[in-house]
Design a protein around this motif. Structure first.
Motif, PDB file in Angstrom:
ATOM      1  N   SER B 291       0.820  -1.207   0.000  1.00  0.00           N
ATOM      2  CA  SER B 291       0.000   0.000   0.000  1.00  0.00           C
ATOM      3  C   SER B 291       0.858   1.262   0.000  1.00  0.00           C
ATOM      4  O   SER B 291       0.367   2.346  -0.273  1.00  0.00           O
ATOM      5  CB  SER B 291      -0.940  -0.002   1.205  1.00  0.00           C
ATOM      6  N   TYR B 292       2.170   1.130   0.347  1.00  0.00           N
ATOM      7  CA  TYR B 292       3.015   2.318   0.390  1.00  0.00           C
ATOM      8  C   TYR B 292       3.619   2.666  -0.965  1.00  0.00           C
ATOM      9  O   TYR B 292       4.232   3.712  -1.118  1.00  0.00           O
ATOM     10  CB  TYR B 292       4.139   2.132   1.410  1.00  0.00           C
ATOM     11  N   GLY B 293       3.466   1.771  -1.936  1.00  0.00           N
ATOM     12  CA  GLY B 293       4.045   2.056  -3.236  1.00  0.00           C
ATOM     13  C   GLY B 293       5.527   1.836  -3.208  1.00  0.00           C
ATOM     14  O   GLY B 293       6.016   0.963  -2.486  1.00  0.00           O
ATOM     15  N   GLY B 294       6.242   2.655  -3.946  1.00  0.00           N
ATOM     16  CA  GLY B 294       7.665   2.398  -4.099  1.00  0.00           C
ATOM     17  C   GLY B 294       8.516   3.228  -3.161  1.00  0.00           C
ATOM     18  O   GLY B 294       8.030   4.066  -2.422  1.00  0.00           O
ATOM     19  N   ALA B 295       9.807   2.923  -3.227  1.00  0.00           N
ATOM     20  CA  ALA B 295      10.784   3.654  -2.424  1.00  0.00           C
ATOM     21  C   ALA B 295      11.575   4.571  -3.350  1.00  0.00           C
ATOM     22  O   ALA B 295      12.073   4.120  -4.379  1.00  0.00           O
ATOM     23  CB  ALA B 295      11.711   2.652  -1.755  1.00  0.00           C
ATOM     24  N   PRO B 296      11.704   5.836  -3.002  1.00  0.00           N
ATOM     25  CA  PRO B 296      12.482   6.727  -3.873  1.00  0.00           C
ATOM     26  C   PRO B 296      13.978   6.444  -3.743  1.00  0.00           C
ATOM     27  O   PRO B 296      14.456   6.145  -2.651  1.00  0.00           O
ATOM     28  CB  PRO B 296      12.141   8.116  -3.333  1.00  0.00           C
ATOM     29  N   ILE B 297      14.663   6.496  -4.874  1.00  0.00           N
ATOM     30  CA  ILE B 297      16.129   6.438  -4.818  1.00  0.00           C
ATOM     31  C   ILE B 297      16.581   7.892  -4.857  1.00  0.00           C
ATOM     32  O   ILE B 297      16.457   8.556  -5.899  1.00  0.00           O
ATOM     33  CB  ILE B 297      16.724   5.636  -5.989  1.00  0.00           C
TER      34      ILE B 297
END
Lengths: 333, 351
Positions: B291-297
């Motif tokens: 539910s949090y989606g992705g992680a930014p690089i």
């Protein structure tokens, strides 16, 4: 019998006119709308106007409209078509009041038993060898009925097979008799070139694969115009005119039209060479800035498909299984 | 209508193949009129998948790439061996200005190298950091988000003191831009709260951050402070951050499995769990990484969002939404401005 260059058959609701009756109040409002209040599916008026427009030195096209709207709406619908500058040669509406009066409740909803006899009877007005293009939508059974008509006309389905399908569809005996009579009088010819189904409900294109490769699911009339251009039904100026109407009516930005172009190319319904021809024609139209931008964006989307761009038309089955398709249609509705 | 944001979605190389990415994009075209998606990958695979779905063709396009990074490929060599890999092409599309952010569920290493190669790092950033949200007991920021930011979770395995300081600045800027938290509290992850605890680079980073202006440095935190949520941003090197993140995910999955097992075993436990079901669902929702989606690089000149390799369509769609938010909030420029303040301060400090 007049010689016709080509026959274009159109449905009205959801194909030509935006008729989304998601509520009873909306349905009532549609019934009482004035001609000038009726809203077109974007690009539909511009396209039908082009197809029905007489051209000097060219045989006329025949436009036949078969709509499921009730006969009581004839006046307002004819006025709407006239406002749009569309001319037509046949205009059939559904006798809903008559169906109710005679207690033919199945016929109120049934489209197969209503449209197929009309299509077959209408074919008596044109000579064998005259090509046809049909326009419908994915809300009802247009793709199914048009394909059935095409296969009966081509002689791929005999009378007994047609009767079995009509019975399974719940058609009344008089409708079946009319179909048998009209079909037996026709000279068999594989004359239905293409069936356009507007994906009003955003149905997945693959849903129509079983109806064969002559059926082209399109998301809008910009896509249809491009396919018609490639098939020699429209000239470049007409496509540019429809693009312009589309930009104005639908407020689709240029890059969104280019995305639609890429979609129809990718699905194998439009050869990339059509773009080159269209691009050259646009070059000559100095003032068509926005339309030129559409073309350049289309070229870029075409390039984006890279080595994968040799798309083949989706192949349908050797013979359409109408009875099983009918079951699927019934389950969906 | 607000100006749509275009996302370059690398569809290849995830655990479940391109189907999930295509489904995510198709769904977004119907649900979000403020998003456009460029599907980057093998069109011969993507096209037939798309044809099976409902979608709006005006809101998506495809970009064909004949190559892509497979899970078993080595990130360092694969980009040389496959110069037309989908992740490289996705970065190129963003670099050319046709899209505003990259989303990928493929190899993290390849994504970092591709972004470094084609997008470039923000001036002053030497190493990238992968930032993930992790569920917490306390809420954060004005939106009362039930999660904190943990970085780095795998981009830079051995980070120097300066790298950790940069991560802290980037994490702080990201939390401010995305969560609207004007002064996020930032801490270093260590084995004690005292300034002298931890490896040399952590001790040194603590000293630097304590003297740095413009950042709300809260000192060191221990592992137990992460689920408690005592700070908004937790900084660690990529090795430690990754271990911590995977452990949190694992604990969540084990709790769910144990509950399911208990449910099947005894009627009494079943009754108890049924009574607690709405509470359990809430906990599951908070623990659900999808539910949090992705992680930014963080650290690149354009937003790059890494979705979990195991992501299904909803998680990839959420990653695209995070990317759109990052682009719309001008997250990279916020990070850039924050990092730009670093050289003077940090160089002085480091000297």
């Amino acid at each position: 019998m007049t010689d016709w260059r080509h026959v274009y058959r159109w449905d009205l609701d959801k194909t030509y006119l935006e008729t989304h009756f998601e509520s009873l109040s909306r349905l009532v409002r549609i019934a009482f709308e004035k001609p000038e209040e009726k809203v077109n599916v974007p690009g539909s008026a511009a396209l039908l106007r082009e197809l029905s427009r007489p051209r000097e030195g060219v045989m006329p096209n025949r436009v036949c409209i078969v709509s499921g709207s009730p006969t009581q709406m004839r006046k307002v619908l004819e006025q709407k078509l006239a406002l749009d500058g569309v001319t037509w040669h046949e205009f059939h509406l559904k006798p809903q009041w008559d169906n109710l009066r005679r207690g033919r409740l199945r016929a109120v909803r049934d489209q197969v038993g209503y449209k197929l006899p009309l299509l077959l009877e209408s074919r008596a007005n044109v000579a064998a060898g005259t090509g046809e293009t049909l326009f419908g939508d994915d809300a009802e059974a247009d793709g199914f009925i048009y394909s059935l008509y095409a296969d009966v006309l081509a002689g791929r389905l005999d009378s007994a097979q047609m009767v079995r399908i009509l019975k399974a569809a719940g058609a009344y005996p008089d409708a079946i008799e009319r179909c048998v009579a009209a079909a037996s009088a026709l000279e068999r010819a594989d004359d239905v070139e293409r069936i356009f189904v507007i994906l009003d409900k955003r149905s997945p294109p693959a849903n129509f694969r079983a109806l064969g490769s002559r059926l082209v699911p399109v998301f809008n009339y910009f896509q249809a115009a491009l396919v018609l251009f490639a098939g020699g039904h429209l000239d470049a100026a007409a496509v540019i005119g429809i693009t312009r109407a589309f930009l104005e009516e639908d407020r689709h930005p240029v890059d969104e039209l280019a995305n639609c172009f890429q979609d129809i190319v990718r699905r194998g319904h439009l050869p990339g060479s059509a773009m080159q021809e269209l691009g050259l024609a646009v070059q000559e139209q100095i003032e068509a800035t926005a339309e030129r931008e559409v073309i350049w964006n289309c070229v870029q989307r075409f390039m984006d498909l890279g080595e994968a761009r040799a798309f083949r038309k989706p192949q349908g089955p050797d013979a359409t299984e109408y009875l099983s398709l009918l079951d699927a249609l019934k389950r969906r509705s | 209508m607000i100006q749509p944001v275009t996302i370059a979605l690398d569809c290849m190389g995830s655990d479940h193949g391109p189907r999930e990415a295509v489904q995510a994009a198709a769904r977004l075209t119907l649900e979000r009129d403020d998003l456009r998606v460029i599907l980057v990958g093998d069109v011969d695979q993507l096209g037939p998948l798309l044809d099976e779905l409902s979608y709006d063709p005006a809101r998506l396009s495809l970009l064909h790439t004949p190559q892509w990074v497979e899970p078993e490929d080595h990130p360092r060599t694969v980009l040389l061996d496959k110069p037309r890999a989908s992740i490289l092409e996705a970065c190129d599309v963003v670099a050319a200005g046709r899209a505003s952010a990259v989303v990928t569920a493929g190899s993290t290493g390849a994504a970092i190298l591709a972004a470094a190669q084609r997008l470039g790092r923000i001036p002053g950033v030497r190493r990238a950091a992968l930032a993930a949200v992790t569920p917490t007991e306390q809420t954060h920021g004005p939106k009362k988000d039930p999660f904190a930011l943990l970085l780095d979770v795998g981009a830079t395995l051995d980070a120097s003191a300066r790298d950790l300081v940069t991560f802290a600045i980037m994490g702080s800027a990201y939390a401010a831009a995305i969560s609207g938290n004007p002064a996020p509290r930032v801490a270093l992850l260590s084995n004690g709260t005292e300034a002298h605890k931890g490896p040399a680079e952590v001790v040194e980073a603590h000293r630097l951050l304590s003297e740095l202006r413009g950042i709300e440095f809260a000192g060191n935190v221990e592992g137990l402070d992460i689920p408690r949520g005592t700070v908004d941003v937790v900084v660690a090197n990529g090795f430690l951050g990754n271990v911590v993140l995977k452990m949190i995910e694992g604990v969540g999955e084990v709790i769910a499995d144990l509950a399911a097992d208990a449910y099947a075993r005894k009627y009494l436990w079943r009754l108890g769990l049924t009574l607690l079901s709405s509470g359990i669902e809430q906990i599951q929702a908070v623990m659900d990484w999808e539910s949090y989606g992705g992680a930014p690089i963080l650290g690149f000149t354009q937003p790059v969002i890494k979705a979990h390799g195991r992501s299904r369509a909803p998680a990839i769609a959420n990653a695209c939404k995070v990317a759109a938010k990052a682009s719309r909030s001008d997250m990279v420029r916020v990070v850039e401005r924050s990092v730009a303040q670093l050289p003077t301060d940090a160089e002085e400090l480091l000297a």
